[in-house]
Design an enzyme around this catalytic site. Structure first.
Site, PDB file in Angstrom:
ATOM      1  N   ARG A  73       0.853  -1.192   0.000  1.00 50.03           N
ATOM      2  CA  ARG A  73       0.000   0.000   0.000  1.00 50.03           C
ATOM      3  C   ARG A  73       0.887   1.240   0.000  1.00 50.03           C
ATOM      4  NH1 ARG A  73      -1.812   0.661   4.492  1.00 50.03           N
ATOM      5  NH2 ARG A  73      -1.186  -1.258   5.528  1.00 50.03           N
ATOM      6  N   TYR A 201      -1.415  -3.326  -6.888  1.00 54.37           N
ATOM      7  CA  TYR A 201      -1.163  -4.060  -5.646  1.00 54.37           C
ATOM      8  C   TYR A 201      -2.413  -4.128  -4.747  1.00 54.37           C
ATOM      9  CZ  TYR A 201      -0.132  -5.225  -0.942  1.00 54.37           C
ATOM     10  OH  TYR A 201      -0.227  -5.805   0.282  1.00 54.37           O
ATOM     11  N   HIS A 230     -10.126  -2.739  11.900  1.00 49.38           N
ATOM     12  CA  HIS A 230      -9.035  -3.561  11.380  1.00 49.38           C
ATOM     13  C   HIS A 230      -8.778  -4.687  12.382  1.00 49.38           C
ATOM     14  CE1 HIS A 230      -4.594  -3.559   9.722  1.00 49.38           C
ATOM     15  NE2 HIS A 230      -5.333  -4.449   9.122  1.00 49.38           N
ATOM     16  N   SER A 252      -0.793  -3.759  10.936  1.00 51.86           N
ATOM     17  CA  SER A 252      -0.403  -4.635   9.821  1.00 51.86           C
ATOM     18  C   SER A 252       0.867  -5.403  10.184  1.00 51.86           C
ATOM     19  CB  SER A 252      -0.148  -3.807   8.562  1.00 51.86           C
ATOM     20  OG  SER A 252      -1.310  -3.129   8.197  1.00 51.86           O
ATOM     21  N   CYS A 254       1.351  -7.708  12.404  1.00 55.12           N
ATOM     22  CA  CYS A 254       1.575  -7.948  13.834  1.00 55.12           C
ATOM     23  C   CYS A 254       0.820  -9.177  14.337  1.00 55.12           C
ATOM     24  CB  CYS A 254       1.211  -6.718  14.651  1.00 55.12           C
ATOM     25  SG  CYS A 254       2.446  -5.414  14.528  1.00 55.12           S
ATOM     26  N   ASP A 281      -8.898  -9.950   9.192  1.00 54.71           N
ATOM     27  CA  ASP A 281      -8.433  -8.588   8.890  1.00 54.71           C
ATOM     28  C   ASP A 281      -9.460  -7.493   9.189  1.00 54.71           C
ATOM     29  OD1 ASP A 281      -6.098  -7.176   7.874  1.00 54.71           O
ATOM     30  OD2 ASP A 281      -7.297  -6.646   6.135  1.00 54.71           O
ATOM     31  N   ARG A 379       2.119 -12.083  -0.925  1.00 50.55           N
ATOM     32  CA  ARG A 379       0.841 -12.479  -0.304  1.00 50.55           C
ATOM     33  C   ARG A 379       0.187 -13.613  -1.073  1.00 50.55           C
ATOM     34  NH1 ARG A 379      -1.412  -8.877   4.082  1.00 50.55           N
ATOM     35  NH2 ARG A 379       0.293  -7.431   4.395  1.00 50.55           N
TER      36      ARG A 379
HETATM   37  P1  GTP Z   1      -1.805  -7.844   7.730  1.00 48.87           P
HETATM   38  O1  GTP Z   1      -2.290  -8.871   6.762  1.00 48.87           O
HETATM   39  O2  GTP Z   1      -0.724  -6.976   7.147  1.00 48.87           O
HETATM   40  O3  GTP Z   1      -2.907  -7.030   8.323  1.00 48.87           O
HETATM   41  O4  GTP Z   1      -0.982  -8.624   8.897  1.00 48.87           O
HETATM   42  P2  GTP Z   1      -1.446  -9.539  10.154  1.00 48.87           P
HETATM   43  O5  GTP Z   1      -1.741  -8.688  11.341  1.00 48.87           O
HETATM   44  O6  GTP Z   1      -2.505 -10.483   9.736  1.00 48.87           O
HETATM   45  O7  GTP Z   1      -0.088 -10.314  10.509  1.00 48.87           O
HETATM   46  P3  GTP Z   1       0.324 -11.845  10.301  1.00 48.87           P
HETATM   47  O8  GTP Z   1      -0.546 -12.789  11.082  1.00 48.87           O
HETATM   48  O9  GTP Z   1       0.454 -12.100   8.841  1.00 48.87           O
HETATM   49  O10 GTP Z   1       1.778 -11.877  10.996  1.00 48.87           O
HETATM   50  C1  GTP Z   1       2.857 -11.096  10.582  1.00 48.87           C
HETATM   51  C2  GTP Z   1       4.145 -11.593  11.213  1.00 48.87           C
HETATM   52  O11 GTP Z   1       4.064 -11.479  12.630  1.00 48.87           O
HETATM   53  C3  GTP Z   1       4.432 -13.059  10.942  1.00 48.87           C
HETATM   54  O12 GTP Z   1       5.333 -13.220   9.879  1.00 48.87           O
HETATM   55  C4  GTP Z   1       5.039 -13.579  12.217  1.00 48.87           C
HETATM   56  O13 GTP Z   1       6.443 -13.648  12.097  1.00 48.87           O
HETATM   57  C5  GTP Z   1       4.747 -12.556  13.264  1.00 48.87           C
HETATM   58  N1  GTP Z   1       3.928 -13.127  14.347  1.00 48.87           N
HETATM   59  C6  GTP Z   1       2.621 -13.479  14.294  1.00 48.87           C
HETATM   60  N2  GTP Z   1       2.210 -13.963  15.496  1.00 48.87           N
HETATM   61  C7  GTP Z   1       3.275 -13.920  16.313  1.00 48.87           C
HETATM   62  C8  GTP Z   1       3.496 -14.285  17.690  1.00 48.87           C
HETATM   63  O14 GTP Z   1       2.604 -14.709  18.420  1.00 48.87           O
HETATM   64  N3  GTP Z   1       4.756 -14.090  18.182  1.00 48.87           N
HETATM   65  C9  GTP Z   1       5.768 -13.602  17.419  1.00 48.87           C
HETATM   66  N4  GTP Z   1       6.965 -13.458  17.983  1.00 48.87           N
HETATM   67  N5  GTP Z   1       5.601 -13.255  16.120  1.00 48.87           N
HETATM   68  C10 GTP Z   1       4.382 -13.402  15.580  1.00 48.87           C
HETATM   69  C1  SPV Z   2      -2.549  -4.661   5.613  1.00 52.84           C
HETATM   70  O1  SPV Z   2      -1.584  -4.017   5.166  1.00 52.84           O
HETATM   71  O2  SPV Z   2      -3.025  -4.424   6.745  1.00 52.84           O
HETATM   72  C2  SPV Z   2      -3.143  -5.761   4.804  1.00 52.84           C
HETATM   73  C3  SPV Z   2      -2.696  -5.918   3.407  1.00 52.84           C
HETATM   74  O3  SPV Z   2      -3.996  -6.476   5.267  1.00 52.84           O
HETATM   75  S1  SPV Z   2      -3.505  -4.848   2.305  1.00 52.84           S
HETATM   76  O4  SPV Z   2      -4.752  -5.439   1.845  1.00 52.84           O
HETATM   77  O5  SPV Z   2      -2.609  -4.640   1.161  1.00 52.84           O
HETATM   78  O6  SPV Z   2      -3.794  -3.593   2.963  1.00 52.84           O
HETATM   79 MN    MN Z   3      -4.504  -5.817   7.399  1.00 56.95          MN
END
Ligand code: GTP
Ligand code: SPV
Ligand code: MN
Length: 597
Positions: A73, A201, A230, A252, A254, A281, A379
């Site tokens: 983004r 994207y 979110h 994002s 996290c 999400d 992704r």
């Molecule tokens: P968006 O799709 O961008 O909104 O991201 P999201 O919040 O869904 O994050 P996602 O679950 O894809 O996790 C992102 C990264 O955080 C992963 O690659 C993990 O390495 C890390 N992560 C997720 N859960 C944990 C956890 O419980 N502990 C740690 N140390 N890292 C974590």
């Molecule tokens: C984020 O960045 O929080 C996402 C990926 O979930 S996107 O749809 O590109 O915003």
């Molecule tokens: Mn997101």
């Protein structure tokens, strides 16, 4: 105009007007049929927009590569276009609507020449539910059309609904020249309109996602008294079979996707816990007639981060992306399967990287860093229905009742593993002051925090001061508002190593949260909120070194007093608009921290 498969005059006129502007060669209405989707896939393969993956290992799966400067983004090119700048607030980029339309029109003019314009009628939420919102996206990208078919309910049924209701978000998208200097992501909440141009994207172009379901929807939610957030939504089936639902907001990357589909650790599984994934999400939440907060996931797909996804971190996702998945910017292996850093199995001996270049392990960039096979923000787009833990209530027009709201971010040393806020207003304060730190690489640069209230900083479609006020008001509308908690999976030791193992072990914390919601355990009252007694977190099967749990739960007043400075600075930018309740929370927190209890 007679060839339009709708009687909706507003829709017909708008499509005709936009076609006149963009000059496509022809117009195709997406009906949602398998036949049409297969035809689109075939065309995309012929045009090299997609690469067919191994039909045995990955049936129905494709790979797509975006332009090298179009991989995430682009927040600096994203605008909220309201008549008054004040409506957009100090945290958003703003442009006056007239100027914005004019600037974008110059790029849209003739942009679809020689291309097909796809008309995608889509519903965020079950078609016809009172939770749901309809959008229509016009796009010259087959990739967008195919992704929208996974991420939303798109096609015929939505068109039929549009014969009954006239309200829809007008979403216009063109790849144009994919030129970053002619890229704009514009939101006109007062016109219920989104214009996105010059990108291919995900979050910039799948307009049902961040643009409609968060930026436009948050604005509608303010007017219509609901929340667009979110947040992931998950059901936790307790040993007695009862399912409690929670919604959680993390910035994002996290951990929302990972938490939403966690597999219980052995030690807790034997007690009978099971997880049901509703969404990873976005959460739309309303107060229902029972006075409780009910949530739906408006999407039907995951657009998840690939790197780090493997059978250890997220077995349910590994299962989900085995079929009917579109991969974006990952590594292509010789056997036409895909790979990314942190995937299962061995590092492949070679392949084609996300930029389409030959790749092998050990390659170095000019700056000496390793060449990545997959982009760090690569992704996959996969149907929620593929997920082994998918909730059976996904199509339930009423959604699920929310027992707890959880906020979280990456904090190396400040926030404890978990705490419960004192009440709704204090919980809103905890959300409004959320922040995330950069990871281990920045150790030492303490205090370098990025404020991301409710994980909505890039996604709130209006003035965030009004957004905080709206949150406060929502609490008053509920007979029994959910309890609000804060978690931090990312506390580190002196060496920068995570103290908490995270991932599936996070269920131990969720168990405590539900115990608190049901008044099954007490807690220790601290200056920042209720923190668990160590004995109330079930550690069966998890060996933490002595003293680690204590460290994870520690609340250091000196650190929190330091934190107040950042909060004050953040709040101050809203000037007199910031609800006084939040300043009041700030002051009482300071008093509690300074007292000697
Ligand atoms: P968006 O799709 O961008 O909104 O991201 P999201 O919040 O869904 O994050 P996602 O679950 O894809 O996790 C992102 C990264 O955080 C992963 O690659 C993990 O390495 C890390 N992560 C997720 N859960 C944990 C956890 O419980 N502990 C740690 N140390 N890292 C974590
Ligand atoms: C984020 O960045 O929080 C996402 C990926 O979930 S996107 O749809 O590109 O915003
Ligand atoms: Mn997101």
């Amino acid at each position: 105009m007679t060839k339009f498969p709708t009687h909706n005059k507003k829709l017909k006129e708008w499509v005709a007007r936009m076609a006149k502007l963009c000059q496509p060669e022809d117009i195709v209405w997406i009906n949602g049929s398998d036949t049409q989707r297969a035809a689109l896939e075939k065309e995309a393969l012929t045009q090299s927009e997609l690469i067919q993956l191994n039909p045995e290992g990955l049936p129905g799966c494709f790979l797509h590569r975006t332009a090298v400067d179009d991989v995430a983004r682009t927040e600096h090119l994203t605008f909220i276009c309201t008549k008054k700048k004040h409506t957009a607030g100090p945290t958003n980029n703003w442009m006056a609507p007239q100027a914005a339309y004019k600037k974008a029109k110059a790029i849209f003019r003739g942009a679809m020449r020689g291309r097909t314009m796809y008309v995608i009628p889509f519903s965020m939420g079950p078609v016809g539910s009172r939770f749901s919102k309809i959008g229509v996206e016009l796009t010259d990208s087959r990739y967008v059309a195919l992704n929208m078919l996974v991420m939303t309910r798109a096609g015929e049924a939505v068109l039929r609904q549009l014969e009954k209701e006239d309200n829809f978000t007008r979403c216009l998208h063109s790849k144009a020249q994919l030129d970053i200097n002619k890229r704009l992501i514009l939101h006109f909440p007062e016109d219920n309109t989104i214009w996105s141009v010059g990108s291919g994207y995900g979050g910039n172009v799948l307009l049902g996602k961040k643009c409609l379901s968060l930026r436009i929807a948050s604005y509608l939610g303010l007017r219509e008294h609901w929340l667009a957030e979110h947040m992931l939504i998950m059901g936790i089936e307790e040993p007695n079979g009862h399912i409690e639902y929670i919604a959680a907001a993390f910035p994002s990357a996290c951990g929302k996707t990972n938490l939403a589909m966690l597999v219980p650790p052995e030690g807790l599984k034997v007690k009978g816990y099971r997880i049901w994934t509703v969404g990873d999400d976005i959460s739309w939440m309303r107060v229902d007639s029972d006075g409780a907060l009910w949530a739906i996931n408006p999407e039907t797909g995951f657009f998840g981060v690939a790197p780090g996804t493997n059978s250890e971190t997220n077995p349910n996702m590994v299962e989900t992306i085995r079929k009917n998945t579109i991969f974006t910017n990952v590594l292509l292996k010789d056997d036409k399967t895909v790979w990314w850093e942190g995937a299962d199995g061995e590092i492949p001996s070679g392949g084609i990287d996300w930029q389409g270049r030959p790749w092998k392990p050990g390659l170095k960039e000019a700056n000496g860093r390793p060449v990545l096979g997959a982009h760090p923000n690569s992704r996959f787009t996969a149907p929620v229905a593929n997920c082994p833990s998918v909730s059976f209530r996904l199509e339930q027009h009423h959604g699920v009742p929310i027992s707890a709201i959880v906020f979280g971010g990456r904090r190396q040393y400040l926030a404890p593993l978990v705490y419960e806020t004192f009440n709704w207003q204090h919980g809103v304060f905890a959300g409004a002051t959320m922040a995330s730190e950069r990871t281990a690489a920045q150790v030492g640069e303490l205090g370098q925090v990025r404020r991301d209230p409710m994980a909505m900083l890039p996604f709130c479609g209006y003035n965030m001061a009004d957004y905080f006020r709206h949150w406060l008001n929502m609490g008053k509308r509920m007979a029994k508002p959910p309890k609000i908690f804060h978690v931090n999976w990312f506390r580190t030791d002196e060496k920068g190593e995570f103290l908490w193992p995270g991932f599936r072990e996070n269920l131990r914390v969720l168990e405590w949260i539900l115990d608190r919601c049901n008044a099954r355990v007490g807690a220790s009252k601290t200056a920042i909120g209720y923190v668990p007694y160590q004995a109330d977190i079930d550690m069966t099967g998890l060996d933490l070194a002595p003293g680690v749990l204590e460290k994870l739960l520690e609340v250091r007043k000196d650190n929190w007093l330091e934190e107040l400075k950042g909060i004050k600075k953040f709040f101050s930018q809203f000037k007199k608009d910031l609800p006084c309740e939040l300043w009041q929370e700030y002051k009482t927190l300071r008093e509690r921290l300074k007292s000697h209890e």
